[in-house]
Design a protein around this motif. Structure first.
Motif, PDB file in Angstrom:
ATOM      1  N   THR A  18      -4.355   0.522  -1.817  1.00 30.54           N
ATOM      2  CA  THR A  18      -3.869  -0.808  -1.463  1.00 30.54           C
ATOM      3  C   THR A  18      -3.996  -1.735  -2.667  1.00 30.54           C
ATOM      4  OG1 THR A  18      -4.577  -0.462   0.828  1.00 30.54           O
ATOM      5  CG2 THR A  18      -4.094  -2.713   0.170  1.00 30.54           C
ATOM      6  N   ALA A  78       0.825  -1.204   0.000  1.00 26.81           N
ATOM      7  CA  ALA A  78       0.000   0.000   0.000  1.00 26.81           C
ATOM      8  C   ALA A  78       0.856   1.251   0.000  1.00 26.81           C
ATOM      9  CB  ALA A  78      -0.928   0.019   1.224  1.00 26.81           C
ATOM     10  N   ARG A  91      -2.997   7.882   4.306  1.00 24.98           N
ATOM     11  CA  ARG A  91      -4.364   7.543   4.721  1.00 24.98           C
ATOM     12  C   ARG A  91      -5.147   8.809   5.028  1.00 24.98           C
ATOM     13  NH1 ARG A  91      -3.444   4.680  10.600  1.00 24.98           N
ATOM     14  NH2 ARG A  91      -5.492   5.561  11.095  1.00 24.98           N
ATOM     15  N   THR A 110       1.504   7.773   6.700  1.00 24.28           N
ATOM     16  CA  THR A 110       1.700   6.587   7.532  1.00 24.28           C
ATOM     17  C   THR A 110       3.184   6.420   7.888  1.00 24.28           C
ATOM     18  OG1 THR A 110      -0.148   5.523   6.405  1.00 24.28           O
ATOM     19  CG2 THR A 110       1.341   4.099   7.661  1.00 24.28           C
ATOM     20  N   THR A 144      -4.239   0.624   6.240  1.00 25.52           N
ATOM     21  CA  THR A 144      -4.001   1.198   4.919  1.00 25.52           C
ATOM     22  C   THR A 144      -5.299   1.758   4.353  1.00 25.52           C
ATOM     23  OG1 THR A 144      -4.495  -0.808   3.627  1.00 25.52           O
ATOM     24  CG2 THR A 144      -2.262  -0.585   4.527  1.00 25.52           C
TER      25      THR A 144
END
Length: 385
Positions: free
Chosen positions: A131, A97, A101, A110, A126
């Motif tokens: 993804t 991924a 987010r 992230t 994710t």
């Protein structure tokens, strides 16, 4: 769950709450997560990173006092879904991924945000839209390289190395090695790699570099490129000689021929240079050493203020492109290239540790003779790479 927490430049293994997938998100169990140079920088220079990120509209990037679970180069298996997800990726599906987010209206990076824990943990969250299922039974050890190779693929695409034009890679750390891999995957015929480290020069060869130099003894610029572009006098002499020949022919439409040569890239040009270090002073060294009419692609991220001489780049008519990240198409294409065997990241993998070995792995990555990329396997008991 167990995770590695970074705070005040210290890494420690801790029990933290299980992440909960929000709207449009998936929960995955982490199989592998790479340690990136950005993680090393974030540990010691996160204030600089946070300041710059805030200026471009990302105000939640980590500060030294924050408790942050790093890790943005991860692969894992789908465990569960948040609300309003399509559920097209079934539980147990191996996925990679993009490390971005959305929580409510807030976009979070992230692994660089206390509210968006990354892959230095047993589980992470994710965004479903970002993804991708890992195809062809690709093992986790290779799929984990999707994110860093996507960075390199974006740099190579932005570099636009035309057929027959050589490429020079300055710095053969993990990102420089990734750029070499992707340059060769793109069909670039001649790739010249430069690094002080014998170990990294050896890895550059294994990644496909055609010429590898030690800048202490052999300059990457000491070669003849297409046309006499190594000095301004040679370039001017070339132009005079070419015009003398063209204008000897009565009625020859020489202006159109010059424009045609320009469009087809058959005139004099320098190499495309990829600066993959990101240290203060490096860009100025590249601009000073680069042949005339070169293109410089800045891939390494320099977190400190730096100085260059713009007039040097102007007199040589150098083109400078600064790159960062990738788009979803590049990320997906990179995964496909790895899965189809068009790119093999195996030479970059030099060690694997469990969560208890992350601090030791950070220290080990300081020795360029021993390591390029270390992966974290949260299920492994290994305390050293």
């Amino acid at each position: 769950m167990r995770a590695v927490v970074c705070q005040h430049e210290t890494l420690r293994v801790a029990e933290v709450g299980d992440p909960v997938p929000g709207q449009g998100q998936l929960l995955i169990s982490v199989e592998r997560c790479g340690i990136c140079g950005s993680d090393l920088h974030a540990r010691t220079h996160c204030d600089e990173l946070a300041d710059i990120s805030a200026e471009v509209g990302s105000p939640t990037v980590m500060r030294p006092s924050h408790e942050v679970v790093l890790g943005h180069e991860f692969v894992g298996e789908v465990l569960d879904y948040g609300p309003r997800t399509r559920k097209s990726l079934k539980p147990g599906t191996r996925v990679v991924a993009m490390p971005v987010r959305r929580d409510g209206g807030m976009i979070r990076m992230t692994g660089f945000d206390a509210a968006a824990p990354g892959g230095f943990a047993e589980r992470t969250v994710t965004q479903e839209a970002f993804t991708f299922a890992v195809p062809n039974g690709l093992p986790a050890e290779k799929a984990a390289f999707t994110e860093p190779l996507a960075v390199a693929w974006h740099a190579v695409r932005r570099g636009g190395v035309a057929k027959g034009r050589p490429a020079v890679v300055v710095g053969c750390g993990p990102i420089g090695l990734a750029v070499i891999l992707m340059l060769k995957a793109a069909g670039v015929a001649v790739v010249i790699a430069s690094d002080f480290s014998p170990g990294r020069r050896d890895l550059a060869k294994r990644c496909g570099a055609d010429i590898v130099v030690n800048p202490e003894t052999d300059s990457p610029w000491d070669r003849r490129w297409r046309g006499p572009v190594n000095s301004m006098p040679d370039y001017m002499s070339f132009g005079m000689d070419a015009m003398s020949r063209l204008r000897r022919v009565p009625g020859l439409p020489w202006p159109r021929l010059l424009r045609l040569a320009e469009k087809t890239g058959s005139g004099p040009s320098g190499p495309v240079i990829f600066e993959c270090v990101g240290a203060p002073g490096l860009l100025e060294q590249v601009l000073t050493g680069a042949p005339l009419l070169s293109r410089v692609v800045v891939v390494g991220v320099c977190m400190q203020p730096d100085r260059i001489r713009p007039a040097m780049a102007q007199l040589k008519e150098l083109e400078i492109r600064l790159v960062f990240g990738y788009d979803p198409g590049e990320f997906h294409d990179t995964l496909r290239m790895i899965a189809e065997g068009k790119v093999d990241p195996s030479p970059l993998l030099t060690g694997t540790v469990g969560l208890d070995g992350v601090d030791a792995a950070f220290s080990a990555l300081g020795d360029p003779e021993k390591h390029a990329k270390i992966l974290i396997d949260p299920s492994s008991p290994a305390a050293a790479p």
